[in-house]
Design an enzyme around this catalytic site. Structure first.
Site, PDB file in Angstrom:
ATOM      1  N   LYS A  10      53.007  76.629   4.585  1.00  0.00           N
ATOM      2  CA  LYS A  10      51.944  77.640   4.392  1.00  0.00           C
ATOM      3  C   LYS A  10      52.461  79.011   4.826  1.00  0.00           C
ATOM      4  O   LYS A  10      52.311  79.995   4.112  1.00  0.00           O
ATOM      5  CB  LYS A  10      50.732  77.257   5.230  1.00  0.00           C
ATOM      6  CG  LYS A  10      49.749  78.390   5.463  1.00  0.00           C
ATOM      7  CD  LYS A  10      48.588  77.987   6.310  1.00  0.00           C
ATOM      8  CE  LYS A  10      48.817  78.127   7.785  1.00  0.00           C
ATOM      9  NZ  LYS A  10      48.644  79.490   8.315  1.00  0.00           N
ATOM     10  N   ASN A  11      53.119  79.052   5.979  1.00  0.00           N
ATOM     11  CA  ASN A  11      53.509  80.360   6.536  1.00  0.00           C
ATOM     12  C   ASN A  11      54.738  80.951   5.866  1.00  0.00           C
ATOM     13  O   ASN A  11      55.156  82.049   6.198  1.00  0.00           O
ATOM     14  CB  ASN A  11      53.710  80.251   8.053  1.00  0.00           C
ATOM     15  CG  ASN A  11      52.383  80.009   8.753  1.00  0.00           C
ATOM     16  OD1 ASN A  11      51.314  80.106   8.131  1.00  0.00           O
ATOM     17  ND2 ASN A  11      52.431  79.654  10.023  1.00  0.00           N
ATOM     18  N   ARG A  15      43.691  86.121   8.084  1.00  0.00           N
ATOM     19  CA  ARG A  15      44.362  87.257   8.717  1.00  0.00           C
ATOM     20  C   ARG A  15      45.638  87.615   7.978  1.00  0.00           C
ATOM     21  O   ARG A  15      46.008  88.789   7.892  1.00  0.00           O
ATOM     22  CB  ARG A  15      44.643  86.863  10.157  1.00  0.00           C
ATOM     23  CG  ARG A  15      45.520  87.791  10.874  1.00  0.00           C
ATOM     24  CD  ARG A  15      45.992  87.225  12.178  1.00  0.00           C
ATOM     25  NE  ARG A  15      47.148  87.954  12.601  1.00  0.00           N
ATOM     26  CZ  ARG A  15      47.099  89.137  13.186  1.00  0.00           C
ATOM     27  NH1 ARG A  15      45.921  89.685  13.400  1.00  0.00           N
ATOM     28  NH2 ARG A  15      48.178  89.755  13.540  1.00  0.00           N
ATOM     29  N   CYS A  39      40.168  86.308  16.307  1.00  0.00           N
ATOM     30  CA  CYS A  39      39.902  84.999  15.721  1.00  0.00           C
ATOM     31  C   CYS A  39      39.899  84.007  16.881  1.00  0.00           C
ATOM     32  O   CYS A  39      40.022  84.393  18.026  1.00  0.00           O
ATOM     33  CB  CYS A  39      40.965  84.641  14.687  1.00  0.00           C
ATOM     34  SG  CYS A  39      42.522  84.326  15.453  1.00  0.00           S
ATOM     35  N   ARG A  94      44.733  89.317  18.493  1.00  0.00           N
ATOM     36  CA  ARG A  94      45.632  89.456  17.338  1.00  0.00           C
ATOM     37  C   ARG A  94      45.596  90.837  16.691  1.00  0.00           C
ATOM     38  O   ARG A  94      45.195  91.027  15.561  1.00  0.00           O
ATOM     39  CB  ARG A  94      45.346  88.347  16.326  1.00  0.00           C
ATOM     40  CG  ARG A  94      45.498  86.981  16.960  1.00  0.00           C
ATOM     41  CD  ARG A  94      45.347  85.863  15.996  1.00  0.00           C
ATOM     42  NE  ARG A  94      46.551  85.735  15.169  1.00  0.00           N
ATOM     43  CZ  ARG A  94      46.615  84.865  14.159  1.00  0.00           C
ATOM     44  NH1 ARG A  94      45.583  84.110  13.866  1.00  0.00           N
ATOM     45  NH2 ARG A  94      47.715  84.780  13.437  1.00  0.00           N
ATOM     46  N   ILE A 111      47.146  94.498  15.173  1.00  0.00           N
ATOM     47  CA  ILE A 111      48.219  94.745  14.186  1.00  0.00           C
ATOM     48  C   ILE A 111      48.891  96.086  14.459  1.00  0.00           C
ATOM     49  O   ILE A 111      49.472  96.702  13.572  1.00  0.00           O
ATOM     50  CB  ILE A 111      47.648  94.728  12.748  1.00  0.00           C
ATOM     51  CG1 ILE A 111      46.436  95.656  12.645  1.00  0.00           C
ATOM     52  CG2 ILE A 111      47.308  93.325  12.287  1.00  0.00           C
ATOM     53  CD1 ILE A 111      46.132  96.063  11.249  1.00  0.00           C
ATOM     54  N   ASP A 148      52.304  77.053  17.483  1.00  0.00           N
ATOM     55  CA  ASP A 148      51.497  76.292  16.509  1.00  0.00           C
ATOM     56  C   ASP A 148      51.569  74.790  16.739  1.00  0.00           C
ATOM     57  O   ASP A 148      50.903  74.031  16.058  1.00  0.00           O
ATOM     58  CB  ASP A 148      51.952  76.596  15.074  1.00  0.00           C
ATOM     59  CG  ASP A 148      51.664  78.025  14.699  1.00  0.00           C
ATOM     60  OD1 ASP A 148      52.234  78.502  13.704  1.00  0.00           O
ATOM     61  OD2 ASP A 148      50.891  78.689  15.419  1.00  0.00           O
ATOM     62  N   ILE A 156      52.207  83.140  23.657  1.00  0.00           N
ATOM     63  CA  ILE A 156      52.134  83.965  22.442  1.00  0.00           C
ATOM     64  C   ILE A 156      50.745  84.536  22.225  1.00  0.00           C
ATOM     65  O   ILE A 156      50.582  85.709  21.942  1.00  0.00           O
ATOM     66  CB  ILE A 156      52.557  83.138  21.191  1.00  0.00           C
ATOM     67  CG1 ILE A 156      53.932  82.508  21.384  1.00  0.00           C
ATOM     68  CG2 ILE A 156      52.474  83.997  19.936  1.00  0.00           C
ATOM     69  CD1 ILE A 156      55.085  83.481  21.363  1.00  0.00           C
ATOM     70  N   ARG A 216      43.000  74.662   5.576  1.00  0.00           N
ATOM     71  CA  ARG A 216      43.792  75.882   5.386  1.00  0.00           C
ATOM     72  C   ARG A 216      45.289  75.572   5.382  1.00  0.00           C
ATOM     73  O   ARG A 216      46.065  76.269   4.730  1.00  0.00           O
ATOM     74  CB  ARG A 216      43.494  76.889   6.507  1.00  0.00           C
ATOM     75  CG  ARG A 216      42.083  77.378   6.522  1.00  0.00           C
ATOM     76  CD  ARG A 216      41.875  78.458   7.532  1.00  0.00           C
ATOM     77  NE  ARG A 216      42.910  79.481   7.397  1.00  0.00           N
ATOM     78  CZ  ARG A 216      42.998  80.539   8.207  1.00  0.00           C
ATOM     79  NH1 ARG A 216      42.137  80.679   9.188  1.00  0.00           N
ATOM     80  NH2 ARG A 216      43.923  81.440   8.045  1.00  0.00           N
TER      81      ARG A 216
HETATM   82  C1  EPZ Z   1      52.263  84.073  12.447  1.00  0.00           C
HETATM   83  O1  EPZ Z   1      51.079  84.776  12.780  1.00  0.00           O
HETATM   84  C2  EPZ Z   1      51.792  82.717  11.937  1.00  0.00           C
HETATM   85  N1  EPZ Z   1      50.956  82.904  10.752  1.00  0.00           N
HETATM   86  C3  EPZ Z   1      50.992  82.009  13.043  1.00  0.00           C
HETATM   87  O2  EPZ Z   1      50.622  80.719  12.548  1.00  0.00           O
HETATM   88  C4  EPZ Z   1      51.897  81.831  14.247  1.00  0.00           C
HETATM   89  O3  EPZ Z   1      51.154  81.235  15.297  1.00  0.00           O
HETATM   90  C5  EPZ Z   1      52.441  83.182  14.704  1.00  0.00           C
HETATM   91  O4  EPZ Z   1      53.083  83.882  13.609  1.00  0.00           O
HETATM   92  C6  EPZ Z   1      53.457  82.977  15.826  1.00  0.00           C
HETATM   93  O5  EPZ Z   1      53.978  84.136  16.274  1.00  0.00           O
HETATM   94  C7  EPZ Z   1      51.557  83.146   9.564  1.00  0.00           C
HETATM   95  O6  EPZ Z   1      52.775  83.207   9.456  1.00  0.00           O
HETATM   96  C8  EPZ Z   1      50.650  83.322   8.379  1.00  0.00           C
HETATM   97  P1  EPZ Z   1      52.525  87.403  15.328  1.00  0.00           P
HETATM   98  P2  EPZ Z   1      51.134  86.383  13.070  1.00  0.00           P
HETATM   99  O7  EPZ Z   1      52.423  88.737  14.709  1.00  0.00           O
HETATM  100  O8  EPZ Z   1      52.188  87.000  12.251  1.00  0.00           O
HETATM  101  C9  EPZ Z   1      50.772  89.935  18.964  1.00  0.00           C
HETATM  102  C10 EPZ Z   1      49.151  78.970  12.036  1.00  0.00           C
HETATM  103  O9  EPZ Z   1      48.485  78.197  12.737  1.00  0.00           O
HETATM  104  N2  EPZ Z   1      50.805  91.059  18.019  1.00  0.00           N
HETATM  105  O10 EPZ Z   1      53.878  86.768  15.453  1.00  0.00           O
HETATM  106  O11 EPZ Z   1      49.761  86.875  12.963  1.00  0.00           O
HETATM  107  C11 EPZ Z   1      49.769  88.863  18.549  1.00  0.00           C
HETATM  108  O12 EPZ Z   1      48.485  89.187  19.039  1.00  0.00           O
HETATM  109  C12 EPZ Z   1      49.217  80.445  12.405  1.00  0.00           C
HETATM  110  O13 EPZ Z   1      49.827  78.633  11.023  1.00  0.00           O
HETATM  111  C13 EPZ Z   1      50.526  92.343  18.505  1.00  0.00           C
HETATM  112  O14 EPZ Z   1      50.250  92.527  19.694  1.00  0.00           O
HETATM  113  O15 EPZ Z   1      51.571  86.366  14.609  1.00  0.00           O
HETATM  114  C14 EPZ Z   1      50.331  87.622  19.193  1.00  0.00           C
HETATM  115  O16 EPZ Z   1      49.949  87.612  20.557  1.00  0.00           O
HETATM  116  C15 EPZ Z   1      48.396  80.746  13.646  1.00  0.00           C
HETATM  117  N3  EPZ Z   1      50.555  93.395  17.644  1.00  0.00           N
HETATM  118  C16 EPZ Z   1      51.845  87.834  19.114  1.00  0.00           C
HETATM  119  O17 EPZ Z   1      52.031  89.252  18.922  1.00  0.00           O
HETATM  120  C17 EPZ Z   1      50.861  93.228  16.311  1.00  0.00           C
HETATM  121  O18 EPZ Z   1      50.900  94.235  15.579  1.00  0.00           O
HETATM  122  C18 EPZ Z   1      52.507  87.107  17.948  1.00  0.00           C
HETATM  123  O19 EPZ Z   1      51.818  87.468  16.775  1.00  0.00           O
HETATM  124  C19 EPZ Z   1      51.151  91.919  15.841  1.00  0.00           C
HETATM  125  C20 EPZ Z   1      51.128  90.855  16.714  1.00  0.00           C
END
Ligand code: EPZ
Length: 420
Positions: A24-25, A94, A118, A123, A125, A307, A329, A399
């Site tokens: 999926k990811n 998201r 969520c 989370r 951006i 995950d 994380i 999902r």
């Molecule tokens: C991806 O989410 C995955 N989703 C998540 O899988 C996975 O848990 C996560 O990466 C792991 O890091 C997809 O790939 C679609 P991040 P993403 O940006 O990209 C913080 C599942 O169950 N952060 O790596 O949204 C954030 O809050 C899902 O399949 C900021 O602070 O995750 C988190 O604490 C759940 N500012 C950490 O970084 C930002 O601009 C990692 O988030 C972006 C993120």
């Protein structure tokens, strides 16, 4: 509402062979990448899960045409119809934020709803926005929407303050069509990021350092079509490995990539399971009678995946002793704990840790799913809980897990989906 009923027992032994689906990811950013060209993108081995269809709904609104035959998705964005990813779609998923970078780079304009929090934390951006602003985009936040414009993006050096999978993917896609050279530092190393880079390279992008923390991307004027195979879902594979360990079973996983599962395999072996690579695309797990407690700390790839945290927690409820699970994380990723307590688990959450005391005999109960991986952990717990477990609101499960009941039933589980 769709529900799942599991008739479990703590002497269940799952046995058999299952095929792992596409990730999926990996497929979500690959679909977003089709915005970067007017030519056709073909993605093989796509998982038929809800998030893929949500993404395709968004892409259609933007102007994409697509069709799916068996597991081959052909998608093309000849002309853009809208630059907006609406609140209802972003709220539903998201990862819709992944259209921001491509829309900006190809069309110089994007309006994307803020994703909001969520079940697994705030989370934000900010890292996506900061990176795009460094490329020259002007971004304002108005009425819950990100309004982004970019007359002419210019390559530069960007260092992510912290590892962000989506942020890395958004910036790689934007930089691919940004004139000049962009150096991205502290990139996420997840296989899904490397797979996106390989797709972009097939489309004509100039990316050096694929699979490393520093990527050097030389922007090109335009990108072309490509065909790409979606990599196997390592989290789905890890979930079924846990099912094998939990039920002292004997399960073969095919169409997977053991090398992407090394930290999960290591922890399962330490907890007593036997795992053997049959070849580069399949492996066998044989669960052990006694499960040893393990402490885990989640961290970015190649560390232990966040995950997999909820699923591993279920296994540790069956370990003889205490396990400490540390989530680094996300700031709130323990929503599965309250539901596991209803099944009889002995878990205490304190700050970023959950302390799991085993071995506890689980008994079936009515539960509710709160996010994708919490749902998976409830299914796992239901397998070994004596009696009937009902999981409400399994929209989350849909999902990211393709045919989870069929796959588990083929291994000997008593699980059915029903509507009430
Ligand atoms: C991806 O989410 C995955 N989703 C998540 O899988 C996975 O848990 C996560 O990466 C792991 O890091 C997809 O790939 C679609 P991040 P993403 O940006 O990209 C913080 C599942 O169950 N952060 O790596 O949204 C954030 O809050 C899902 O399949 C900021 O602070 O995750 C988190 O604490 C759940 N500012 C950490 O970084 C930002 O601009 C990692 O988030 C972006 C993120």
């Amino acid at each position: 509402m769709q529900k799942i009923r599991i008739l479990g027992n703590n002497s269940l032994q799952l046995k058999g062979k299952i095929k792992i689906s596409g990730a999926k990811n990996a497929v979500l950013p690959s679909i977003a990448a089709s915005l970067l060209t007017e030519e056709k993108i073909r993605l093989k081995n796509i998982p038929l899960v809800k998030d893929v269809f949500t993404t395709l709904t968004l892409m259609k609104e933007l102007g994409a045409e697509y069709n799916i035959k068996k597991k081959l998705l052909s998608i093309q964005v000849k002309t853009i119809r809208s630059y907006e990813a609406s609140y209802e779609l972003v709220r539903a998923m998201r990862a819709s934020i992944l259209v921001l970078g491509p829309l900006l780079a190809r069309y110089g304009k994007a309006v994307v709803s803020l994703p909001g929090g969520c079940a697994i934390g705030s989370r934000p951006i900010d890292l996506h926005i900061h990176g795009l602003e460094k490329l020259g985009a002007s971004i304002t936040l108005e009425h819950g929407y990100i309004k982004a414009e970019a007359k002419n993006l210019q390559g530069t050096e960007i260092k992510f303050e912290k590892k962000t999978v989506g942020g890395t993917e958004n910036l790689i896609m934007a930089a691919s069509l940004t004139k000049g050279e962009t150096i991205l530092k502290n990139c996420s190393l997840e296989p899904e990021v490397s797979s996106l880079c390989e797709l972009l390279a097939k489309m004509g992008a100039k990316i050096e350092g694929i699979g490393e923390e520093t990527l050097c991307i030389k922007g090109v004027k335009e990108l072309g079509g490509a065909t790409h195979e979606i990599i196997p879902d390592r989290i789905e594979a890890g979930t079924y490995l846990i099912a094998g360990a939990l039920t002292r079973g004997n399960i073969v996983l095919t169409h997977t990539q053991p090398k992407q599962l090394s930290t999960i395999i290591e922890k399962l072996k330490f907890s007593g399971a036997k795992i053997e690579n049959i070849n580069s695309h399949s492996l066998r797990i044989i669960g052990s009678q006694e499960i040893k407690p393990q402490d885990i700390t989640t961290s970015p790839y190649p560390g232990f995946p966040t995950d997999m945290q909820a699923q591993f927690t279920v296994l540790m409820t069956q370990a003889e002793g205490t396990s400490i699970i540390t989530e680094t994380i996300f700031d709130r990723r323990f929503s599965h704990v309250n539901e596991l307590l209803r099944l009889g688990a002995n878990i205490e959450v304190s700050g970023d840790k959950s302390i799991v005391k085993g071995k506890t005999l689980l008994s079936g109960a009515e539960t509710i799913a709160t996010d994708l991986r919490a749902s998976a952990s409830l299914v796992l717990a239901g397998l070994i809980a004596n009696g009937e477990t009902i999981i409400n609101d399994i929209e989350h499960l849909n999902r990211g897990y393709e045919k989870i009941e069929e796959k588990l039933e083929s291994l000997g589980a008593h699980i059915e989906r029903f509507r009430e």
